[in-house]
Design a protein around this motif. Structure first.
Motif, PDB file in Angstrom:
ATOM      1  N   THR A   1       0.852  -1.190   0.000  1.00 46.71           N
ATOM      2  CA  THR A   1       0.000   0.000   0.000  1.00 46.71           C
ATOM      3  C   THR A   1       0.886   1.238   0.000  1.00 46.71           C
ATOM      4  O   THR A   1       1.750   1.390   0.864  1.00 46.71           O
TER       5      THR A   1
ATOM      6  N   ILE B   1       1.588   5.315   0.204  1.00 49.24           N
ATOM      7  CA  ILE B   1       1.061   6.553   0.778  1.00 49.24           C
ATOM      8  C   ILE B   1       2.047   7.678   0.486  1.00 49.24           C
ATOM      9  O   ILE B   1       3.220   7.611   0.855  1.00 49.24           O
TER      10      ILE B   1
ATOM     11  N   VAL C   1      -5.379   2.884   7.424  1.00 47.81           N
ATOM     12  CA  VAL C   1      -4.874   2.511   6.106  1.00 47.81           C
ATOM     13  C   VAL C   1      -5.408   1.123   5.772  1.00 47.81           C
ATOM     14  O   VAL C   1      -5.263   0.188   6.563  1.00 47.81           O
TER      15      VAL C   1
ATOM     16  N   LYS D   1      -5.242   0.000  -0.751  1.00 49.36           N
ATOM     17  CA  LYS D   1      -5.935   1.251  -1.047  1.00 49.36           C
ATOM     18  C   LYS D   1      -4.931   2.414  -0.925  1.00 49.36           C
ATOM     19  O   LYS D   1      -4.718   2.976   0.151  1.00 49.36           O
ATOM     20  N   ASP D   2      -4.289   2.735  -2.046  1.00 49.56           N
ATOM     21  CA  ASP D   2      -3.238   3.748  -2.059  1.00 49.56           C
ATOM     22  C   ASP D   2      -3.785   5.155  -1.782  1.00 49.56           C
ATOM     23  O   ASP D   2      -4.942   5.459  -2.089  1.00 49.56           O
ATOM     24  N   ILE D   3      -2.923   5.982  -1.203  1.00 48.47           N
ATOM     25  CA  ILE D   3      -3.231   7.405  -0.998  1.00 48.47           C
ATOM     26  C   ILE D   3      -2.149   8.173  -1.760  1.00 48.47           C
ATOM     27  O   ILE D   3      -1.017   8.295  -1.292  1.00 48.47           O
ATOM     28  N   THR D   4      -2.492   8.662  -2.947  1.00 45.22           N
ATOM     29  CA  THR D   4      -1.504   9.279  -3.820  1.00 45.22           C
ATOM     30  C   THR D   4      -1.910  10.712  -4.170  1.00 45.22           C
ATOM     31  O   THR D   4      -2.723  11.306  -3.485  1.00 45.22           O
TER      32      THR D   4
ATOM     33  N   GLY E   1      -1.734  13.484  -1.582  1.00 48.79           N
ATOM     34  CA  GLY E   1      -1.484  12.589  -0.461  1.00 48.79           C
ATOM     35  C   GLY E   1      -1.837  13.197   0.881  1.00 48.79           C
ATOM     36  O   GLY E   1      -2.761  13.992   1.014  1.00 48.79           O
ATOM     37  N   ILE E   2      -1.092  12.807   1.894  1.00 51.67           N
ATOM     38  CA  ILE E   2      -1.260  13.347   3.244  1.00 51.67           C
ATOM     39  C   ILE E   2      -0.329  14.550   3.380  1.00 51.67           C
ATOM     40  O   ILE E   2       0.892  14.423   3.238  1.00 51.67           O
TER      41      ILE E   2
END
Length: 252
Positions: free
Chosen positions: A25, A27, A128, A132-135, A138-139
């Motif tokens: 995953t 991030i 998370v 399920k990527d957070i791209t 992002g953060i």
């Protein structure tokens, strides 16, 4: 025979179900200077640490790298919902987590790394989900403050009493962006002062003024004999950003 086949099928199903959750995953984590741009390579980056909240285990860590970003897009253009303010070149750290179940994590940014006296820690927490990527943007963790460096006088410098002492400091945003008169980060809107103290003998507070060199502020002062601490600070009343550096000198 039939029982054996069924057991094999059940095993394969369980193995497949496990693989659904045991996934890499990604991030993207970025550190953005408050009222400014992103902390990247030019400031030594920001250190990113991702931990499993339940166990405290570090899942990934690294430094943000890249450029500070586009001033127009980040600061001057109206923000639209879902519109990204970063590109592939904008400073960030892409973490890669190996997770076999949804995990509640803490994400911490420490920066800027090249300026230890100015380093600030910012953090957040979130769930998370494996795969399920957070791209994209992002953060984004906000890093408040100014980077203040006292250039003169030098640490533990000995100076003759009664002579003019130049207090000179370099002040930039946490991303390294310049502080200048009438610039994007307008020095005229900031309070920049030196606080001078000496064992209860003498206390002074003087304003530092812009010089011909960008992000550099200066003023002179005369001091009587004593051991002094000089603290230079910057303060933005609009955003609450603050920064400080200090030096000790001897006057005799």
């Amino acid at each position: 025979m039939k029982r054996t086949i069924n057991l094999v099928l059940i095993g394969l199903l369980l193995f497949s179900a496990g693989n659904l959750f045991s996934q890499e995953t990604k991030i993207m984590v970025r550190a953005q200077a408050k009222d400014a741009k992103f902390i990247g390579t030019s400031m030594g980056g920001a250190k990113i640490i991702i931990r499993d909240v339940e166990t405290g285990k570090i899942l990934d860590e690294g430094l943000t790298k890249g450029i500070t970003g586009d001033t127009e897009v980040i600061l001057l253009s109206p923000r639209e919902r879902y519109k990204e303010i970063t590109t592939e070149k904008t400073a960030g750290y892409e973490a890669s987590l190996k997770l076999d179940k949804p995990t509640f994590v803490s994400i911490e940014a420490q920066g800027p790394m090249s300026k230890k006296q100015a380093k600030v820690v910012s953090s957040t927490q979130l769930w998370v989900i494996p795969g399920k990527d957070i791209t994209g943007d992002g953060i984004i963790l906000e890093i408040p403050g100014f980077v203040v460096d006292v250039l003169s006088p030098q640490t533990h410098e000995t100076i003759s009493a009664g002579t003019e002492i130049e207090i000179r400091a370099n002040i930039v945003m946490m991303c390294g962006c310049p502080v200048t008169e009438e610039g994007t980060w307008d020095a005229s809107g900031y309070e920049i002062k030196a606080l001078i103290s000496s064992e209860g003998k003498e206390h002074k507070e003087i304003n530092l003024n812009s010089t011909d060199k960008a992000s550099t502020f200066s003023e002179t002062v005369k001091l009587v004999e004593g051991d002094y601490e000089i603290e230079v600070y910057a303060y933005d009343p609009k955003t609450g950003n603050t920064g400080l550096d200090r030096v000790n000198i001897i006057v005799n």
